[in-house]
Design an enzyme around this catalytic site. Structure first.
Site, PDB file in Angstrom:
ATOM      1  N   HIS A  89      38.149  46.856  38.223  1.00  0.00           N
ATOM      2  CA  HIS A  89      39.061  46.372  39.268  1.00  0.00           C
ATOM      3  C   HIS A  89      38.399  45.400  40.244  1.00  0.00           C
ATOM      4  CE1 HIS A  89      37.524  49.908  41.739  1.00  0.00           C
ATOM      5  NE2 HIS A  89      37.456  48.920  42.602  1.00  0.00           N
ATOM      6  N   ASP A 134      38.386  52.045  34.042  1.00  0.00           N
ATOM      7  CA  ASP A 134      37.900  51.224  35.152  1.00  0.00           C
ATOM      8  C   ASP A 134      36.381  51.022  35.086  1.00  0.00           C
ATOM      9  OD1 ASP A 134      37.857  49.711  37.429  1.00  0.00           O
ATOM     10  OD2 ASP A 134      38.277  51.363  38.821  1.00  0.00           O
ATOM     11  N   SER A 224      33.210  50.335  45.459  1.00  0.00           N
ATOM     12  CA  SER A 224      33.716  50.209  44.095  1.00  0.00           C
ATOM     13  C   SER A 224      32.640  49.711  43.140  1.00  0.00           C
ATOM     14  CB  SER A 224      34.884  49.223  44.056  1.00  0.00           C
ATOM     15  OG  SER A 224      36.023  49.758  44.675  1.00  0.00           O
ATOM     16  N   GLY A 225      32.627  50.292  41.942  1.00  0.00           N
ATOM     17  CA  GLY A 225      31.697  49.843  40.920  1.00  0.00           C
ATOM     18  C   GLY A 225      30.326  50.471  40.973  1.00  0.00           C
TER      19      GLY A 225
END
Length: 275
Positions: A89, A134, A224-225
Site C-alpha cells: 500500500h 500487503d 507502514s511496511g
C-alpha cells in the site's frame, strides 16, 4: 457512539482521518520531525497505513541494522543486500521507479554517515487490491553490503508470543514522523479475538498484535511496511509481519494488523529471485 475510523499505516489522509499507520516506524511525542514524501496506494478499502510507533523508546545505533526508511514515508527491512521488503500500500503500482531514496545504517535519519541508495523498481504483491497481500519489494540501485539482512519466517512456528516493532513513524494519532528510530514490544492477539473489532480480518494472510485491554503501544502512521520481528530458536531476529493497517493508533480494543509473512514466504522468495 460513532465507530472509530479504519486506517492503513501510511501517509495518505482520511477517509475519516485514517492514519497510514505502517508508513513510518515507532516514535515518541516530542521527537524531532522529518519531512516525508507521501506517495501511497490510491484506492484502498482498508484503514490507513501505519506510520510510527506509539509508546516506544529510542532504539540504539546498530540495534536493528536491517531497518530502512523509504522516502515515500514507509519503513522496510533488508530482505537481501539489494532488495527491501515493505508494504504494497506504500505504492500505487509496480514497475520501474528511480524516485525512492532508501536510508539505512543509522537510527538518526539526518546522520551524515547514513547510507543512501536509490531504487530502480517496485514490485507489489501479485493480485494486490487493497485487501490482504500487503507486501512489496523494492529493488536497490546497488547492494548495501555492510549491513545484515533480516530473514523471514517460512512457517507459523514464530507467529505467537511477543514481537518487536520499530520505526520512524508517528508517536500518536495525528502526530508527526520522527527523526530517530523508536522501538516497542507488542503481544500476539489470536484471530478469534482480533475478528471482533476487525470483521474484515483475513486470518490466513494477516496477524494481529497489541494490548487489547489497555492499548498504548502500537505502530502508527508512517510505520507502514516496517517489520514486526522476534527471536527464533537460534536467538536470531526473524520477521513475522509487515506493518499494514488498523483503527487509529494504540487504541484499547484495536490491535495493529500485519501482513503474515509466513503465509507469503514462498511468494516473496519467488518474486525476489526474478526481480
Amino acid at each position: 457512539m460513532s465507530t472509530p475510523p479504519l486506517e492503513e499505516r501510511n501517509t495518505q489522509v482520511p477517509k475519516h482521518f485514517m492514519l497510514a499507520r505502517r508508513a513510518a516506524a515507532v516514535g515518541l511525542a516530542g521527537a524531532a520531525v522529518v519531512g516525508l514524501q507521501t506517495t501511497v496506494a490510491q484506492a484502498s478499502p482498508r484503514p490507513d497505513p501505519r506510520i510510527e510507533i506509539v509508546g516506544g523508546t529510542p532504539a540504539k545505533q546498530g540495534e536493528f541494522p536491517f531497518m530502512v526508511r523509504l522516502s515515500v514515508g514507509c519503513g522496510g527491512s533488508l530482505y537481501t543486500k539489494d532488495i527491501v521488503l515493505t508494504a504494497a500500500h506504500c505504492f500505487d503500482r509496480s514497475g520501474p521507479n528511480t524516485g525512492i531514496t532508501v536510508t539505512a545504517g543509522a537510527v538518526d535519519l539526518q546522520d551524515p554517515a547514513a547510507i543512501k541508495v536509490k531504487s530502480t523498481k517496485v514490485l507489489r504483491a501479485p493480485g494486490y487490491d487493497g485487501n490482504g497481500k500487503d507486501w512489496a519489494l523494492v529493488k536497490l540501485a546497488k547492494p548495501i553490503t555492510n549491513l545484515p539482512t533480516l530473514k523471514i519466517a517460512d512457517t507459523t512456528a514464530y507467529d505467537k508470543g511477543r514481537f518487536t516493532i520499530a520505526g520512524w513513524g508517528h508517536t500518536r494519532e495525528g502526530g508527526q514522523a520522527q527523526r530517530y528510530l523508536r522501538k516497542a514490544e507488542v503481544p500476539f492477539v489470536d484471530d478469534a479475538t482480533c475478528k471482533k473489532p476487525y470483521p474484515e480480518l483475513i486470518p490466513s494472510e494477516e496477524i494481529c498484535a497489541g494490548f487489547m485491554d489497555t492499548g498504548g503501544v502500537d505502530t502508527c502512521q508512517q510505520d507502514s511496511g516496517g517489520p514486526m520481528f522476534r527471536k527464533d530458536n537460534a536467538n536470531a531476529w526473524i520477521q513475522v509481519g509487515v506493518v499494514s493497517w488498523g483503527k487509529g493508533c494504540a487504541r484499547p480494543g484495536y490491535p495493529g494488523l500485519y501482513t503474515e509473512v509466513s503465509h507469503f514466504a514462498a511468494d516473496i522468495k519467488k518474486a525476489a529471485a526474478t526481480f
